[in-house]
Design a protein around this motif. Structure first.
Motif, PDB file in Angstrom:
ATOM      1  N   TYR A 283       0.856  -1.179   0.000  1.00  0.00           N
ATOM      2  CA  TYR A 283       0.000   0.000   0.000  1.00  0.00           C
ATOM      3  C   TYR A 283       0.896   1.234   0.000  1.00  0.00           C
ATOM      4  O   TYR A 283       2.115   1.169   0.212  1.00  0.00           O
ATOM      5  N   GLY A 284       0.294   2.361  -0.261  1.00  0.00           N
ATOM      6  CA  GLY A 284       1.019   3.631  -0.244  1.00  0.00           C
ATOM      7  C   GLY A 284       0.112   4.743   0.221  1.00  0.00           C
ATOM      8  O   GLY A 284      -1.109   4.690   0.031  1.00  0.00           O
ATOM      9  N   MET A 285       0.700   5.737   0.848  1.00  0.00           N
ATOM     10  CA  MET A 285      -0.047   6.903   1.320  1.00  0.00           C
ATOM     11  C   MET A 285       0.743   8.158   0.966  1.00  0.00           C
ATOM     12  O   MET A 285       1.971   8.189   1.079  1.00  0.00           O
ATOM     13  N   ARG A 286       0.024   9.202   0.542  1.00  0.00           N
ATOM     14  CA  ARG A 286       0.660  10.469   0.209  1.00  0.00           C
ATOM     15  C   ARG A 286      -0.196  11.621   0.726  1.00  0.00           C
ATOM     16  O   ARG A 286      -1.428  11.517   0.777  1.00  0.00           O
ATOM     17  N   GLY A 287       0.449  12.690   1.066  1.00  0.00           N
ATOM     18  CA  GLY A 287      -0.260  13.880   1.519  1.00  0.00           C
ATOM     19  C   GLY A 287       0.446  15.123   1.029  1.00  0.00           C
ATOM     20  O   GLY A 287       1.666  15.148   0.878  1.00  0.00           O
ATOM     21  N   ARG A 288      -0.343  16.153   0.743  1.00  0.00           N
ATOM     22  CA  ARG A 288       0.229  17.421   0.323  1.00  0.00           C
ATOM     23  C   ARG A 288      -0.593  18.571   0.894  1.00  0.00           C
ATOM     24  O   ARG A 288      -1.819  18.613   0.752  1.00  0.00           O
ATOM     25  N   TYR A 289       0.089  19.478   1.545  1.00  0.00           N
ATOM     26  CA  TYR A 289      -0.542  20.692   2.088  1.00  0.00           C
ATOM     27  C   TYR A 289       0.053  21.891   1.364  1.00  0.00           C
ATOM     28  O   TYR A 289       1.283  22.047   1.299  1.00  0.00           O
ATOM     29  N   ARG A 290      -0.807  22.745   0.793  1.00  0.00           N
ATOM     30  CA  ARG A 290      -0.347  23.926   0.065  1.00  0.00           C
ATOM     31  C   ARG A 290      -0.914  25.187   0.706  1.00  0.00           C
ATOM     32  O   ARG A 290      -2.025  25.181   1.234  1.00  0.00           O
ATOM     33  N   TYR A 291      -0.176  26.252   0.582  1.00  0.00           N
ATOM     34  CA  TYR A 291      -0.624  27.541   1.098  1.00  0.00           C
ATOM     35  C   TYR A 291      -0.048  28.647   0.213  1.00  0.00           C
ATOM     36  O   TYR A 291       0.986  28.464  -0.437  1.00  0.00           O
ATOM     37  N   ALA A 292      -0.719  29.769   0.185  1.00  0.00           N
ATOM     38  CA  ALA A 292      -0.259  30.873  -0.654  1.00  0.00           C
ATOM     39  C   ALA A 292      -0.930  32.164  -0.229  1.00  0.00           C
ATOM     40  O   ALA A 292      -2.078  32.170   0.240  1.00  0.00           O
ATOM     41  N   LYS A 293      -0.214  33.243  -0.387  1.00  0.00           N
ATOM     42  CA  LYS A 293      -0.740  34.584  -0.226  1.00  0.00           C
ATOM     43  C   LYS A 293      -0.112  35.441  -1.312  1.00  0.00           C
ATOM     44  O   LYS A 293       1.109  35.597  -1.361  1.00  0.00           O
ATOM     45  N   ARG A 294      -0.958  35.956  -2.197  1.00  0.00           N
ATOM     46  CA  ARG A 294      -0.470  36.633  -3.389  1.00  0.00           C
ATOM     47  C   ARG A 294       0.484  37.768  -3.026  1.00  0.00           C
ATOM     48  O   ARG A 294       0.241  38.528  -2.107  1.00  0.00           O
ATOM     49  N   TYR A 295       1.569  37.821  -3.806  1.00  0.00           N
ATOM     50  CA  TYR A 295       2.612  38.841  -3.686  1.00  0.00           C
ATOM     51  C   TYR A 295       3.454  38.691  -2.407  1.00  0.00           C
ATOM     52  O   TYR A 295       4.327  39.520  -2.160  1.00  0.00           O
ATOM     53  N   GLU A 296       3.204  37.666  -1.590  1.00  0.00           N
ATOM     54  CA  GLU A 296       3.993  37.520  -0.374  1.00  0.00           C
ATOM     55  C   GLU A 296       4.675  36.163  -0.308  1.00  0.00           C
ATOM     56  O   GLU A 296       5.905  36.086  -0.325  1.00  0.00           O
TER      57      GLU A 296
END
Length: 869
Positions: A283-296
């Motif tokens: 089996y396999g598990m993956r996770g991704r957390y993304r964040y962003a604030k424009r121009y910063e």
């Protein structure tokens, strides 16, 4: 009848004190109303029973092609014939419209088509637009105060999708109930594909909930309905289930991959969790957390864990492999002068081999990490950089780490320059400049489990000047380097026993002898290593011009750039400088060595260098003439050829003082053809294993001999872009101006190709590379290969792409790939095929084109695209 346009200020209309006996007015009611109002302004209208909150508080615009009638006493209005009513963000068009301003309701219906003998067909049916939403139907009842209403035979059109129903009831601004409805993303009036349901609930900007849903393809329903379903009804990023890819692998069994959930937490962050499962174990598990604030700032954190099992239970060859990976990306513009960039990747050595499906990942040998903090002082021009770097070799497991690497740089400074003097009037000493850089570096290298740590500080000070004497630019320079170390390497001799067997008096006897062997050890000691070098260079430019002024050519120009330089570097291995150390072997031989050669900034130069280097550059250019018939035309400058050659002579060398002759050349013929190459030539003979200090000319073998030669040619050809063509992939996936994330809202199982651009009928890219190496005349190494990428649109809906390379030396094709795309209106087909090589396989897919329904698809894959090689 001539169209009558009425612009009515209904706020005034409702507040005027009309006479109670005023009757329903037609023909030109507005004029009569004004007359009544002007004649008797003392009479008050009976408004005691009217809710004051229902009062109209904005301008209402109305128009009709037939007639517009007011019932002043009951505060009603009737519009007939291509009627239109505008109030705030509400716009209603219909053949017949009745407005009741007491109850804030609108009633609209179409007009019977007189051309239809059955009397069943209606024209000018109601169309209601409100806050960007469009509703169509046969009959409409609508309250513009609470925005509730009822529509029969209704149709709602949104960006890229629509829903229809026999009856639609709107209960508030965002919620609708639909009876016998359909939902489709097809643009045709009679859709090719749609979902039908007996009951539907629509929540604007959120979802559509339906029960007993049938999927219709070409008007034919699939036999098995869904008891209920939830369809997305919003654009951009949204939360939802990530549907898996299915398949079978010979060693892992049947599987599904990339099944999970995507959570759009807010406009600034999201989370995706996915997993794989194999029936034979693993089996396999993956996770991704993304964040962003424009121009910063933008960033993401990724993690993966997999357990891959190969073989049946109890099989002696059964194996289980555990892999993991962790990565962090962050880009942050803290302020205009301070920036942080982070790209950290850590993983087990076999993670990509067991989990990746793309060419680039499978061929990766090194995993590289970097984190950099940069600070710049604008006024002074000084800068500070703090960096962390890490390189992990996946094959050997060796790790090279730098923690930290700090560099401070002082901008170029002119200490003797008079701020008031102009550049032309400067004295020679005002052109003297210097700059400084300091670096602290600490290395951690792990090789075959052995960890070694090295650190040091380096200072660099350089000074130069650039005075001009006549037509020549003279540039003297001096460089000074100082390195501080806290360790050095000490070499010494150890006696190593050597066992041999000798026959003495007919009997084998073991004999032990001792031989010298060099050993090393680190000595902790603070030391400073100081080196310097200096040089002098001179250069000028010579111009030649020819102005034929024919065939559209204005002039040719030839620029010659000769330069000569002298560079001196002392031999710091001499005893005078005191850097080299020595040890004595058992036979009395003295061996000198550099104790700082293993340090982070290395040791000192071991040989003297006094060299003169000469270079001559040639630039050939052409200038076109202006078009005399076009006042807006401009002359163009084209560089035809850039050719340079250089060589050097080292006076301090004991042999082979003359360096190779190096020649480079490049040209660019507009956007059509690019050519560049280089070659090198030696003046010395070769004795079969090495270059010897004998000139070829003295042996009658010519002045020089070719040792290396390479060139590359590339071109790109394409058909004219089709103007007015809007069927490009980018427009099928529009993004908001404020979207901070890219289109992929989940962890991709496959790296998708760019959306086809049908506005370019064909495109061909070719590149040819050739290299020849014959440092040893009897051992020639040659490479020759051509790469091609051809894409073309066979018809307005078919797009083909062929790419690959051919190796002329090996006589084989490498990494060929064929992709086929077919636009099926509201569906699309993709085929990617790798016919040859280790990573051969194919992936065929037909799916709905709309982004929110792309999980409705049929997929077949084999080889690489199944998730295994």
């Amino acid at each position: 009848m001539q169209k009558i346009i009425w612009n009515i200020i209904l706020l005034s209309f409702l507040s005027l004190n009309f006479a109670q006996e005023a009757d329903t007015t037609s023909a030109n009611p507005f004029a009569d109303s004004l007359t009544i109002a002007n004649q008797d302004t003392s009479a008050a209208a009976d408004t005691s029973g009217i809710d004051k909150e229902a009062d109209i508080n904005a301008v209402v615009y109305a128009s009709a092609s037939d007639s517009l009638t007011f019932d002043v006493q009951n505060k009603k209005m009737y519009i007939y014939g291509t009627g239109e009513l505008k109030y705030k963000q509400t716009n209603l068009t219909s053949g017949q419209i009745a407005a009741d301003f007491v109850s804030s309701t609108l009633t609209a219906k179409g007009i019977v088509d007189t051309a239809d003998t059955s009397g069943q067909r209606y024209i000018q049916t109601p169309t209601l637009s409100e806050s960007g939403q469009v509703y169509e139907g046969a009959r409409l009842n609508y309250n513009f105060k609470n925005q509730r209403g009822f529509i029969s035979l209704a149709k709602n059109i949104e960006e890229g999708s629509r829903y229809e129903g026999q009856k639609v009831k709107k209960v508030d601004k965002e919620v609708y109930f639909i009876e016998d409805g359909i939902y489709t993303t097809c643009e045709d009036d009679t859709p090719h594909t749609y979902f039908s349901a007996s009951e539907m609930k629509v929540i604007q900007g959120d979802k559509i909930i339906a029960k007993w849903i049938f999927l219709y393809l070409g008007g034919v329903p699939l036999p098995l309905p869904l008891p209920f379903a939830v369809f997305p009804n919003e654009s951009g990023r949204r939360s939802g289930i990530i549907f898996p890819g299915y398949g079978q692998d010979a060693s892992r069994g049947q599987y599904f991959r990339n099944f999970g959930y995507f959570w759009a937490i807010s406009d600034y962050m999201d989370l995706a969790l996915t997993g794989d499962y194999y029936t034979k174990g693993g089996y396999g598990m993956r996770g991704r957390y993304r964040y962003a604030k424009r121009y910063e700032y933008t960033g993401s954190a990724n993690g993966g864990y997999s357990v891959i099992t190969v073989g049946e239970e109890g099989d002696p060859a059964r194996s289980e492999q555990t892999d993991w990976n962790l990565s962090l990306f962050h880009n942050h513009q803290i302020d205009p002068s301070l920036r942080l960039d982070v790209n950290l990747q850590f993983q087990s050595s076999t993670y990509l081999n067991n989990n990746a499906v793309s060419y680039n990942d499978l061929l990766t040998q090194d995993v590289i990490s970097n984190a950099t903090l940069q600070k710049r002082w604008d006024e002074s021009g000084n800068s500070l950089t703090i960096n962390y770097s890490r390189r992990q070799n996946l094959e050997s497991g060796n790790i090279n780490e730098v923690l930290p690497n700090m560099t401070f740089s002082k901008a170029l400074t002119y200490p003797f320059k008079d701020k008031k003097s102009k550049s032309r009037d400067q004295s020679w000493y005002e052109m003297i400049s210097y700059n400084y850089s300091g670096q602290f570096r600490n290395e951690r290298n792990k090789t075959e489990g052995d960890l070694k740590i090295r650190g040091g500080i380096q200072h660099n000070i350089s000074s130069s000047a650039s005075p001009k004497i006549g037509y020549f630019s003279i540039s003297p320079r001096v460089n000074y380097r100082e390195k501080w170390y806290n360790k050095k390497t000490q070499q010494y001799v150890v006696q190593v026993p050597k066992y041999t067997t000798q026959i003495i008096e007919g009997e084998p006897v073991s004999v032990v002898t001792f031989a010298d062997s060099m050993a090393e050890r680190d000595v902790k000691q603070i030391n400073a290593v100081r080196t310097f070098d200096f040089g002098l260079s001179a250069s000028t430019k010579i111009y030649g011009m020819w102005q034929p002024q024919f065939l559209g050519i204005d002039a040719f120009r030839h620029t010659i750039q000769p330069s000569i330089s002298y560079n001196y570097n002392p031999d710091f291995s001499k005893e005078f400088w005191g850097y080299y150390e020595e040890y004595k072997q058992s036979d009395g031989t003295i061996v000198r060595y550099d104790p700082y050669r293993n340090e982070v900034f290395s040791g000192v130069p071991a040989s003297e260098s006094q060299s003169i280097n000469m270079n001559i550059g040639n630039i050939f250019e052409m200038k076109t003439m202006k078009d005399p018939t076009d006042t807006t035309s401009e002359a163009k400058k084209l560089q035809l050829l850039n050719l340079s050659a250089g060589m050097g002579y080292n006076f301090a060398a004991d042999s082979l003082r003359l360096s190779d002759l190096r020649v480079s050349y490049r040209t660019q013929i507009g956007d059509l053809l690019s050519f560049n190459g280089s070659s090198s030539y030696t003046f010395y003979d070769y004795d079969g294993s090495r270059k010897i200090n004998t000139f070829l000319a003295s042996q009658g073998k010519g002045l020089f001999r070719l040792t290396n030669f390479s060139f590359s040619i590339s071109t790109t050809l394409s058909g004219d872009k089709i103007k007015g063509e809007s069927r490009s992939g980018e427009e099928r996936y529009p993004e908001s101006e404020f979207d901070t994330f890219n289109r992929t809202d989940y962890i991709d199982l496959y790296q998708e190709e760019a959306n086809p651009d049908f506005s370019i009928p064909w495109n061909l890219s070719l590149n040819y590379n050739y290299s020849l190496s014959k440092t040893n005349p009897s051992d020639i190494f040659r490479t020759s290969n051509i790469g091609a990428n051809l894409s073309f649109s066979l018809t307005e809906n078919w797009k083909f792409t062929f790419r690959g390379n051919y190796d002329f030396e090996r006589k084989e094709i490498s990494a060929p790939q064929i992709t086929i795309y077919r636009d099926l209106h509201c569906w699309e087909m993709n085929l990617t095929w790798n016919p040859l090589g280790t990573y051969r396989g194919f992936r065929f897919e037909i799916r709905l084109k709309a982004p929110e329904l792309q999980d409705v698809k049929v997929t077949k894959s084999k080889g690489l695209f199944t998730g295994r090689r």
